[in-house]
Design a protein around this motif. Structure first.
Motif, PDB file in Angstrom:
ATOM      1  N   SER A   1       0.812  -1.222   0.000  1.00  0.00           N
ATOM      2  CA  SER A   1       0.000   0.000   0.000  1.00  0.00           C
ATOM      3  C   SER A   1       0.842   1.266   0.000  1.00  0.00           C
ATOM      4  CB  SER A   1      -0.937   0.009   1.218  1.00  0.00           C
ATOM      5  OG  SER A   1      -0.210   0.205   2.422  1.00  0.00           O
ATOM      6  N   LYS A   2       2.104   1.159   0.407  1.00  0.00           N
ATOM      7  CA  LYS A   2       2.968   2.334   0.527  1.00  0.00           C
ATOM      8  C   LYS A   2       3.957   2.462  -0.636  1.00  0.00           C
ATOM      9  CE  LYS A   2       2.688   2.333   5.573  1.00  0.00           C
ATOM     10  NZ  LYS A   2       3.401   2.090   6.847  1.00  0.00           N
ATOM     11  N   LEU A   3       3.857   1.583  -1.618  1.00  0.00           N
ATOM     12  CA  LEU A   3       4.794   1.643  -2.744  1.00  0.00           C
ATOM     13  C   LEU A   3       4.516   2.850  -3.638  1.00  0.00           C
ATOM     14  CD1 LEU A   3       4.957  -2.087  -3.945  1.00  0.00           C
ATOM     15  CD2 LEU A   3       6.740  -0.812  -2.752  1.00  0.00           C
ATOM     16  N   PRO A   4       5.565   3.477  -4.149  1.00  0.00           N
ATOM     17  CA  PRO A   4       5.386   4.529  -5.162  1.00  0.00           C
ATOM     18  C   PRO A   4       5.080   3.856  -6.513  1.00  0.00           C
ATOM     19  CG  PRO A   4       7.719   4.182  -4.736  1.00  0.00           C
ATOM     20  CD  PRO A   4       6.975   3.275  -3.798  1.00  0.00           C
ATOM     21  N   MET A   5       3.852   3.381  -6.640  1.00  0.00           N
ATOM     22  CA  MET A   5       3.501   2.490  -7.740  1.00  0.00           C
ATOM     23  C   MET A   5       3.710   3.122  -9.114  1.00  0.00           C
ATOM     24  SD  MET A   5       2.808  -0.575  -8.288  1.00  0.00           S
ATOM     25  CE  MET A   5       2.389  -1.078  -6.624  1.00  0.00           C
ATOM     26  N   GLU A   6       3.403   4.405  -9.248  1.00  0.00           N
ATOM     27  CA  GLU A   6       3.567   5.055 -10.549  1.00  0.00           C
ATOM     28  C   GLU A   6       5.028   5.021 -10.983  1.00  0.00           C
ATOM     29  OE1 GLU A   6       2.813   9.441 -12.593  1.00  0.00           O
ATOM     30  OE2 GLU A   6       1.755   8.894 -10.747  1.00  0.00           O
ATOM     31  N   GLU A   7       5.915   5.297 -10.047  1.00  0.00           N
ATOM     32  CA  GLU A   7       7.354   5.290 -10.335  1.00  0.00           C
ATOM     33  C   GLU A   7       7.840   3.884 -10.673  1.00  0.00           C
ATOM     34  OE1 GLU A   7      11.406   5.898  -7.707  1.00  0.00           O
ATOM     35  OE2 GLU A   7       9.654   7.150  -7.225  1.00  0.00           O
ATOM     36  N   ILE A   8       7.347   2.892  -9.926  1.00  0.00           N
ATOM     37  CA  ILE A   8       7.754   1.504 -10.159  1.00  0.00           C
ATOM     38  C   ILE A   8       7.275   1.015 -11.519  1.00  0.00           C
ATOM     39  CG2 ILE A   8       7.372  -0.880  -9.390  1.00  0.00           C
ATOM     40  CD1 ILE A   8       7.420   0.202  -6.514  1.00  0.00           C
TER      41      ILE A   8
ATOM     42  N   TYR B   1       9.561  -0.475 -14.687  1.00  0.00           N
ATOM     43  CA  TYR B   1       9.417  -1.813 -15.268  1.00  0.00           C
ATOM     44  C   TYR B   1       8.990  -1.744 -16.731  1.00  0.00           C
ATOM     45  CZ  TYR B   1      10.311  -4.481 -11.046  1.00  0.00           C
ATOM     46  OH  TYR B   1      10.930  -5.068  -9.973  1.00  0.00           O
ATOM     47  N   GLU B   2       8.185  -0.764 -17.091  1.00  0.00           N
ATOM     48  CA  GLU B   2       7.778  -0.613 -18.489  1.00  0.00           C
ATOM     49  C   GLU B   2       8.955  -0.239 -19.374  1.00  0.00           C
ATOM     50  OE1 GLU B   2       4.676   2.253 -18.296  1.00  0.00           O
ATOM     51  OE2 GLU B   2       3.208   0.841 -17.446  1.00  0.00           O
ATOM     52  N   ALA B   3       9.950   0.402 -18.771  1.00  0.00           N
ATOM     53  CA  ALA B   3      11.128   0.818 -19.542  1.00  0.00           C
ATOM     54  C   ALA B   3      12.085  -0.341 -19.810  1.00  0.00           C
ATOM     55  CB  ALA B   3      11.862   1.928 -18.799  1.00  0.00           C
ATOM     56  N   MET B   4      11.843  -1.473 -19.153  1.00  0.00           N
ATOM     57  CA  MET B   4      12.717  -2.635 -19.367  1.00  0.00           C
ATOM     58  C   MET B   4      12.443  -3.270 -20.726  1.00  0.00           C
ATOM     59  SD  MET B   4      12.575  -4.548 -15.665  1.00  0.00           S
ATOM     60  CE  MET B   4      13.189  -3.772 -14.171  1.00  0.00           C
ATOM     61  N   ASP B   5      13.481  -3.833 -21.310  1.00  0.00           N
ATOM     62  CA  ASP B   5      13.329  -4.511 -22.604  1.00  0.00           C
ATOM     63  C   ASP B   5      12.590  -5.828 -22.463  1.00  0.00           C
ATOM     64  OD1 ASP B   5      14.696  -2.454 -23.843  1.00  0.00           O
ATOM     65  OD2 ASP B   5      16.644  -3.429 -23.624  1.00  0.00           O
ATOM     66  N   THR B   6      12.753  -6.478 -21.293  1.00  0.00           N
ATOM     67  CA  THR B   6      12.137  -7.782 -21.074  1.00  0.00           C
ATOM     68  C   THR B   6      11.409  -7.805 -19.735  1.00  0.00           C
ATOM     69  OG1 THR B   6      14.148  -8.624 -20.035  1.00  0.00           O
ATOM     70  CG2 THR B   6      13.921  -8.968 -22.408  1.00  0.00           C
TER      71      THR B   6
ATOM     72  N   THR C   1      12.796  -6.904  -1.360  1.00  0.00           N
ATOM     73  CA  THR C   1      13.781  -7.772  -2.015  1.00  0.00           C
ATOM     74  C   THR C   1      13.314  -8.139  -3.422  1.00  0.00           C
ATOM     75  OG1 THR C   1      14.389  -8.670   0.140  1.00  0.00           O
ATOM     76  CG2 THR C   1      15.169  -9.858  -1.791  1.00  0.00           C
ATOM     77  N   VAL C   2      12.036  -8.442  -3.573  1.00  0.00           N
ATOM     78  CA  VAL C   2      11.511  -8.775  -4.901  1.00  0.00           C
ATOM     79  C   VAL C   2      11.682  -7.606  -5.856  1.00  0.00           C
ATOM     80  CG1 VAL C   2       9.406  -9.264  -6.212  1.00  0.00           C
ATOM     81  CG2 VAL C   2       9.890 -10.525  -4.109  1.00  0.00           C
ATOM     82  N   LEU C   3      11.383  -6.392  -5.391  1.00  0.00           N
ATOM     83  CA  LEU C   3      11.434  -5.203  -6.245  1.00  0.00           C
ATOM     84  C   LEU C   3      12.776  -4.503  -6.226  1.00  0.00           C
ATOM     85  CD1 LEU C   3       7.898  -3.689  -5.506  1.00  0.00           C
ATOM     86  CD2 LEU C   3       8.589  -5.198  -7.379  1.00  0.00           C
ATOM     87  N   GLU C   4      13.719  -5.043  -5.422  1.00  0.00           N
ATOM     88  CA  GLU C   4      15.058  -4.469  -5.306  1.00  0.00           C
ATOM     89  C   GLU C   4      14.993  -3.016  -4.870  1.00  0.00           C
ATOM     90  OE1 GLU C   4      16.720  -5.307  -9.182  1.00  0.00           O
ATOM     91  OE2 GLU C   4      17.590  -7.169  -8.448  1.00  0.00           O
ATOM     92  N   LEU C   5      14.204  -2.752  -3.832  1.00  0.00           N
ATOM     93  CA  LEU C   5      14.086  -1.416  -3.260  1.00  0.00           C
ATOM     94  C   LEU C   5      14.999  -1.309  -2.057  1.00  0.00           C
ATOM     95  CD1 LEU C   5      10.195  -1.101  -3.332  1.00  0.00           C
ATOM     96  CD2 LEU C   5      11.801  -0.231  -5.028  1.00  0.00           C
ATOM     97  N   GLU C   6      15.331  -0.079  -1.686  1.00  0.00           N
ATOM     98  CA  GLU C   6      16.131   0.141  -0.469  1.00  0.00           C
ATOM     99  C   GLU C   6      15.259  -0.116   0.741  1.00  0.00           C
ATOM    100  OE1 GLU C   6      19.279   0.774  -0.188  1.00  0.00           O
ATOM    101  OE2 GLU C   6      19.602   0.822  -2.343  1.00  0.00           O
TER     102      GLU C   6
END
Length: 447
Positions: A312-319, A323-328, A442-447
């Motif tokens: 609920s506290k994730l900066p979802m728009e930024e995330i 991920y959309e910018a990734m090639d895969t 850990t899944v999202l590799e966040l600090e």
């Protein structure tokens, strides 16, 4: 007295010890002229604002140090032996002991049975009280050490002697009354064995233990763990769904009876009972602040609550932009035991629904080493994990729960190391701590 056990192995930076010239390898002899039996004597004696500390230097010279400090301020030393005394091994031969159910050939430390009341305060271990003398009880009361965690199993003295294979096990229960009268906080545990201390005996035990409220804050009921290595041991049967339903009916009945008077639910069933009974886990409020997490009481509920809060506290728009910018698609895998698998899988699916460019594979590892009835991740071995992941789609990395490793090290129970597993599976391995927040981060590799 064996001062060799009081050898200093570390001096904390900017501590009193560093300031006074105490060094690694020095031996602590006395505080205020008193010998030190163990860590509790040490902690008690250093509380004063003025103390005299006698240390022996590596060259044999003795220094008497006069120290002015804040009340309860530590000297800033760590000892080679954290207990500052020999560890007491268990003299019982419990019919449910898991250590007796382990195969031969594992590292020696895994076969050590501790039953040391001091470890109850330091590490949260549960003790049977059969190793506790009147002097030990007096020291606990003198220093007001709490909480102490007690393995009751039953309050029936004769049955307790049978279950622990110790003719003094029933008398040891009298120590509980002394601790209660001294106001020592306690937590309890009942390892339930089918047809032995369940049913009417469980009812009796719970009723008897309520007499120690509120100082006895909680009691957990956990099913006996049965490995496949039980040849020659007391015949025990596994619990089935209908057994779990009856256990939960008993626990819930007593919770409803106790809570209105004490504001505590007091008696708690471990997560395994709910899964075996195919019932929903209790809501968070029923766990009284998660007093019994180490016994698997509320671990899955807490994990779920933390996960929901973290999401609920994730900066979802930024995330999503990242991920959309990734090639895969980002692919990774999660490993868990069968007990937690449905919950881990559900959490992974929720993350993938919110983040389309994320793909998580969740694998439940069957415990072939100890037997399929052992379903917790903390008893998984490296060999089982490697064998069952061979040929699976793993993605760019595997996430393993922290409890599959020895504390503070990268060894599994069977001494396979994390680097060995990485080499065998040809994929990077990350370790996930126990909380739902760590899971998300850990899944999202966040600090």
């Amino acid at each position: 007295m064996k001062n060799t056990q009081h050898i200093i192995k570390r001096i904390l930076p900017d501590s009193i010890a560093e300031e006074m010239g105490i060094e690694v390898g020095d031996t602590l002899l006395q505080i205020d002229g008193k010998d030190i039996k163990d860590i509790f004597d040490y902690q008690y004696l250093i509380q004063n604002e003025y103390i005299e500390v006698l240390v022996k230097k590596a060259d044999g010279e003795e220094w008497l140090l006069e120290i002015d400090k804040e009340y309860e301020e530590d000297l800033g030393v760590e000892f080679e032996n954290g207990l500052m005394d020999d560890y007491r091994s268990c003299h019982n031969k419990c019919i449910f002991c898991f250590i007796d159910q382990m195969p031969k050939g594992m590292r020696e430390t895994l076969y050590f049975k501790d039953d040391d009341s001091r470890l109850s305060f330091l590490q949260g271990n549960y003790v049977t009280l059969t190793n506790m003398s009147d002097e030990d009880v007096a020291r606990i009361i003198q220093y007001h050490l709490s909480p102490i965690n007690i393995s009751f199993q039953t309050t029936n003295p004769e049955l307790r002697c049978k279950m622990l294979n110790n003719r003094f096990a029933g008398k040891a229960l009298k120590q509980v009354k002394k601790l209660y009268e001294a106001g020592i906080t306690m937590n309890g545990q009942i390892v339930l064995c089918k047809g032995i201390n369940d049913g009417e005996e469980l009812e009796r035990s719970i009723a008897d233990l309520t007499a120690y409220l509120p100082h006895l804050e909680s009691v957990s009921v956990v099913p006996v763990g049965l490995s496949k290595y039980r040849e020659g041991l007391f015949p025990l049967e596994p619990f089935e769904k209908e057994d779990a339903v009856k256990v939960l009916e008993c626990v819930h009945k007593w919770q409803n009876k106790i809570y209105p008077e004490y504001g505590l639910h007091f008696i708690h069933a471990s997560d395994e009972w709910y899964i075996l009974a195919e019932q929903e886990l209790p809501e968070e409020e029923r766990y009284d602040g998660y007093l019994q997490l180490e016994n698997g009481v509320g671990m899955l509920r807490l994990l779920r609550e933390e996960f929901t809060d973290a999401m609920s506290k994730l900066p979802m728009e930024e995330i999503l932009k990242k991920y959309e910018a990734m090639d895969t698609v980002k692919e990774l895998s999660l490993v868990t035991g069968k007990l937690a698998y449905p919950y881990i899988r559900q959490m992974a699916e929720e993350m993938m629904q919110k983040i389309p460019h994320l793909k998580i594979y969740v694998y439940a590892i069957t415990n072939e080493f100890f037997g399929e009835r052992i379903t917790v991740s903390g008893l998984l071995t490296g060999q089982d994990i490697m064998k069952q992941l061979q040929g699976k789609v793993l993605g760019k990395k595997i996430l393993l729960p922290q409890n599959v490793l020895r504390s503070g090290e990268d060894y599994f129970l069977d001494d396979i190391t994390v680097p060995e597993m990485e080499k065998t599976l040809q994929v990077k391995i990350d370790i996930v701590k126990s909380s739902g927040y760590d899971f998300v981060n850990t899944v999202l590799e966040l600090e």
